[in-house]
Scaffold this motif. Structure first.
Motif, PDB file in Angstrom:
ATOM      1  N   GLY A 168     -11.944 -20.837  29.417  1.00 53.12           N
ATOM      2  CA  GLY A 168     -12.919 -19.940  27.860  1.00 53.12           C
ATOM      3  C   GLY A 168     -12.152 -20.063  26.856  1.00 53.12           C
ATOM      4  N   PHE A 169     -11.976 -19.136  26.211  1.00 48.56           N
ATOM      5  CA  PHE A 169     -11.452 -19.184  23.811  1.00 48.56           C
ATOM      6  C   PHE A 169     -10.652 -19.746  24.154  1.00 48.56           C
ATOM      7  N   ILE A 170      -9.505 -19.327  25.158  1.00 52.79           N
ATOM      8  CA  ILE A 170      -8.045 -19.502  25.092  1.00 52.79           C
ATOM      9  C   ILE A 170      -7.465 -20.800  25.480  1.00 52.79           C
ATOM     10  N   ALA A 171      -7.930 -21.925  26.380  1.00 50.92           N
ATOM     11  CA  ALA A 171      -8.246 -23.243  26.475  1.00 50.92           C
ATOM     12  C   ALA A 171      -8.420 -24.110  25.076  1.00 50.92           C
ATOM     13  N   ALA A 172      -9.880 -23.560  25.525  1.00 51.75           N
ATOM     14  CA  ALA A 172     -10.743 -24.192  23.750  1.00 51.75           C
ATOM     15  C   ALA A 172      -9.795 -24.457  22.549  1.00 51.75           C
ATOM     16  N   LEU A 173      -8.618 -23.072  22.157  1.00 54.91           N
ATOM     17  CA  LEU A 173      -7.229 -23.268  21.006  1.00 54.91           C
ATOM     18  C   LEU A 173      -6.973 -24.189  21.852  1.00 54.91           C
ATOM     19  N   TYR A 185      -4.122 -20.901  13.669  1.00 51.83           N
ATOM     20  CA  TYR A 185      -4.829 -19.655  13.405  1.00 51.83           C
ATOM     21  C   TYR A 185      -5.232 -19.821  11.830  1.00 51.83           C
ATOM     22  N   LEU A 186      -6.658 -18.516  11.714  1.00 52.43           N
ATOM     23  CA  LEU A 186      -7.125 -18.299  10.879  1.00 52.43           C
ATOM     24  C   LEU A 186      -7.098 -17.359   9.737  1.00 52.43           C
ATOM     25  N   GLY A 187      -6.739 -18.229   8.665  1.00 51.39           N
ATOM     26  CA  GLY A 187      -6.132 -17.168   7.588  1.00 51.39           C
ATOM     27  C   GLY A 187      -4.259 -16.836   7.637  1.00 51.39           C
ATOM     28  N   ALA A 188      -4.231 -15.460   7.151  1.00 52.11           N
ATOM     29  CA  ALA A 188      -3.076 -15.082   7.380  1.00 52.11           C
ATOM     30  C   ALA A 188      -2.935 -14.722   9.155  1.00 52.11           C
ATOM     31  N   GLY A 189      -3.784 -14.822  10.476  1.00 50.80           N
ATOM     32  CA  GLY A 189      -4.323 -14.734  11.933  1.00 50.80           C
ATOM     33  C   GLY A 189      -3.503 -12.994  11.797  1.00 50.80           C
ATOM     34  N   SER A 190      -4.390 -12.673  11.298  1.00 53.87           N
ATOM     35  CA  SER A 190      -3.957 -10.506  11.331  1.00 53.87           C
ATOM     36  C   SER A 190      -4.744 -10.086  12.627  1.00 53.87           C
ATOM     37  N   ALA A 191      -6.226 -11.720  12.388  1.00 57.87           N
ATOM     38  CA  ALA A 191      -6.891 -11.032  13.552  1.00 57.87           C
ATOM     39  C   ALA A 191      -6.630 -10.646  14.918  1.00 57.87           C
ATOM     40  N   ALA A 192      -6.563  -9.461  16.012  1.00 62.26           N
ATOM     41  CA  ALA A 192      -6.172  -9.519  17.178  1.00 62.26           C
ATOM     42  C   ALA A 192      -7.271  -9.184  18.047  1.00 62.26           C
ATOM     43  N   TRP A 193      -6.788  -9.820  19.282  1.00 59.24           N
ATOM     44  CA  TRP A 193      -8.336  -9.368  20.198  1.00 59.24           C
ATOM     45  C   TRP A 193      -7.157  -9.140  21.574  1.00 59.24           C
ATOM     46  N   ALA A 194      -8.155  -8.696  22.147  1.00 61.75           N
ATOM     47  CA  ALA A 194      -7.789  -8.206  23.224  1.00 61.75           C
ATOM     48  C   ALA A 194      -7.686  -8.654  24.685  1.00 61.75           C
ATOM     49  N   ALA A 251     -12.631 -23.202  10.065  1.00 59.04           N
ATOM     50  CA  ALA A 251     -12.996 -23.132  11.271  1.00 59.04           C
ATOM     51  C   ALA A 251     -12.921 -23.856  12.293  1.00 59.04           C
ATOM     52  N   ALA A 252     -15.006 -24.294  11.791  1.00 59.44           N
ATOM     53  CA  ALA A 252     -15.462 -24.883  12.826  1.00 59.44           C
ATOM     54  C   ALA A 252     -14.681 -26.141  13.454  1.00 59.44           C
ATOM     55  N   GLU A 253     -14.498 -26.829  12.094  1.00 63.16           N
ATOM     56  CA  GLU A 253     -13.585 -28.402  11.910  1.00 63.16           C
ATOM     57  C   GLU A 253     -12.666 -28.624  13.425  1.00 63.16           C
ATOM     58  N   HIS A 254     -11.992 -27.518  12.652  1.00 60.43           N
ATOM     59  CA  HIS A 254     -10.751 -27.458  13.815  1.00 60.43           C
ATOM     60  C   HIS A 254     -10.876 -26.751  15.204  1.00 60.43           C
ATOM     61  N   PHE A 255     -11.630 -25.974  14.965  1.00 61.20           N
ATOM     62  CA  PHE A 255     -11.158 -25.193  16.861  1.00 61.20           C
ATOM     63  C   PHE A 255     -12.896 -26.001  17.479  1.00 61.20           C
ATOM     64  N   PHE A 257     -16.178 -24.764  18.878  1.00 60.39           N
ATOM     65  CA  PHE A 257     -16.974 -23.284  18.872  1.00 60.39           C
ATOM     66  C   PHE A 257     -16.544 -22.278  18.697  1.00 60.39           C
ATOM     67  N   VAL A 258     -15.309 -22.398  19.141  1.00 60.59           N
ATOM     68  CA  VAL A 258     -14.373 -20.745  19.098  1.00 60.59           C
ATOM     69  C   VAL A 258     -13.913 -20.477  17.807  1.00 60.59           C
ATOM     70  N   GLY A 259     -14.102 -20.827  16.618  1.00 51.87           N
ATOM     71  CA  GLY A 259     -14.266 -20.849  15.612  1.00 51.87           C
ATOM     72  C   GLY A 259     -14.433 -20.045  14.801  1.00 51.87           C
ATOM     73  N   ARG A 260     -15.916 -19.425  15.488  1.00 52.98           N
ATOM     74  CA  ARG A 260     -15.898 -18.505  14.741  1.00 52.98           C
ATOM     75  C   ARG A 260     -16.270 -16.730  15.227  1.00 52.98           C
ATOM     76  N   PHE A 261     -15.283 -17.420  16.994  1.00 54.53           N
ATOM     77  CA  PHE A 261     -14.252 -16.154  17.275  1.00 54.53           C
ATOM     78  C   PHE A 261     -13.482 -15.634  16.299  1.00 54.53           C
ATOM     79  N   PHE A 262     -13.062 -16.904  16.066  1.00 52.87           N
ATOM     80  CA  PHE A 262     -10.982 -16.706  15.942  1.00 52.87           C
ATOM     81  C   PHE A 262     -10.678 -16.051  14.638  1.00 52.87           C
ATOM     82  N   ALA A 263     -11.822 -15.621  14.682  1.00 51.38           N
ATOM     83  CA  ALA A 263     -11.265 -14.818  12.965  1.00 51.38           C
ATOM     84  C   ALA A 263     -12.451 -13.339  12.862  1.00 51.38           C
ATOM     85  N   LEU A 264     -12.457 -13.053  13.760  1.00 51.74           N
ATOM     86  CA  LEU A 264     -12.945 -11.527  15.260  1.00 51.74           C
ATOM     87  C   LEU A 264     -11.682 -10.355  15.063  1.00 51.74           C
TER      88      LEU A 264
END
Length: 300
Positions: A168-173, A185-194, A251-255, A257-264
């Motif tokens: 899934g997402f981690i594998a894509a990263l 990581y995107l920007g400051a990397g402060s976005a957090a995931w459960a 984000a899209a270029e580097h990551f 499809f997962v780039g759209r979620f990594f900033a959330l």
């Protein structure tokens, strides 16, 4: 009980099937391919051939079972509208089949967009309503039937349901880090995931099936908030590559499809879920899984 499971050979679904069998339940799994059917048969699972577009088959599977666990999703990242359409149609089919039967319907949902600036809780209602919304508004559609003679339980999975074999997402990263030679990581990397380990998530699904009251919103969350910078750090240490900030516009270029979620920010609490079902996660943390090599086989 006899449980009909869609997505029965998927990442989460295969663990749920194992959990159900270990608890003494009988399982019928939906299988799209010969390989999926064979995998289910090896476990002693009944097989129903079909897919999410076979609505007659979904209805028949539901009517022949004591409960339904719906985990399948097309996950068509190139055409999300098609995934949303199929999800809503499947949930409507199950609701029509189970209304008035008193049987349980457990469906998979997500944590995105539930809250802003704080971890989402089980009291937060999904803003996705109607056919044109995220996942086709399937969670809210199902909840409309919670008092119509069926027991509706929504399990909201953390964006990272991790473990050995996760694609899934981690594998894509991890794949992006291998490709670029840096863990980003995107920007400051402060976005957090459960996050939650796959085995803990599977156990929660079973507990919800067996004991959650109708209308329950359950959070499959072990870790409330792992920042994207922390995730990138774990990947970087594992691959021995630098950890760097990536500009959000890249984000899209580097990551991919997962780039759209990594900033959330998709952080969430599971306090109410733990109290309701006496569920305690036991699996390793996301960082422990990454750094123990759970994603070592992921390539570009």
């Amino acid at each position: 009980m006899h449980v009909f499971v869609t997505g029965a050979t998927g990442w989460i679904g295969s663990a749920v099937v194992d959990e159900l069998l270990d608890a003494g339940h009988e399982v019928t799994g939906l299988a799209r391919s010969d390989a999926s059917a064979a995998a289910l048969e090896r476990k002693g699972v009944r097989v129903r051939r079909g897919d999410l577009d076979d609505l007659d088959g979904l209805r028949d599977g539901a009517e022949a079972a004591d409960a339904v666990i719906h985990l399948a999703n097309k996950h068509d990242w190139a055409n999300p509208a098609e995934s949303d359409r199929a999800e809503r149609a499947a949930v409507q089919t199950f609701a029509d089949a189970l209304t008035g039967t008193g049987r349980a319907f457990v469906l998979a949902a997500g944590l995105s967009t539930l809250a802003t600036g704080r971890p989402a809780t089980e009291t937060d209602l999904s803003p996705a309503v109607g056919p044109g919304s995220h996942r086709g508004g399937a969670e809210n559609l199902a909840l409309e039937y919670a008092e119509k003679g069926m027991r509706v339980i929504s399990v909201r999975f953390a964006p990272s349901v991790h473990g050995v074999g996760d694609h899934g997402f981690i594998a894509a990263l991890v794949a992006a880090a291998r490709k670029h030679g840096v863990s980003g990581y995107l920007g400051a990397g402060s976005a957090a995931w459960a996050a939650v380990h796959r085995t803990d998530a599977a156990r929660l699904v079973r507990l919800g099936l067996e004991g959650a009251p109708t209308g329950s919103l359950l959070h499959a969350v072990a870790e409330e908030a792992v920042t994207t910078k922390e995730i990138a750090g774990s990947i970087g240490r594992t691959l021995d590559v630098p950890v760097v900030s990536v500009a959000p516009e890249n984000a899209a270029e580097h990551f991919g499809f997962v780039g759209r979620f990594f900033a959330l920010d998709m952080s969430a609490s599971s306090a109410r879920t733990r109290e309701l079902l006496k569920w305690t996660p036991y699996g390793p943390s996301l960082a422990e899984d990454i750094e123990a090599g759970a994603y070592a086989s992921i390539n570009v």
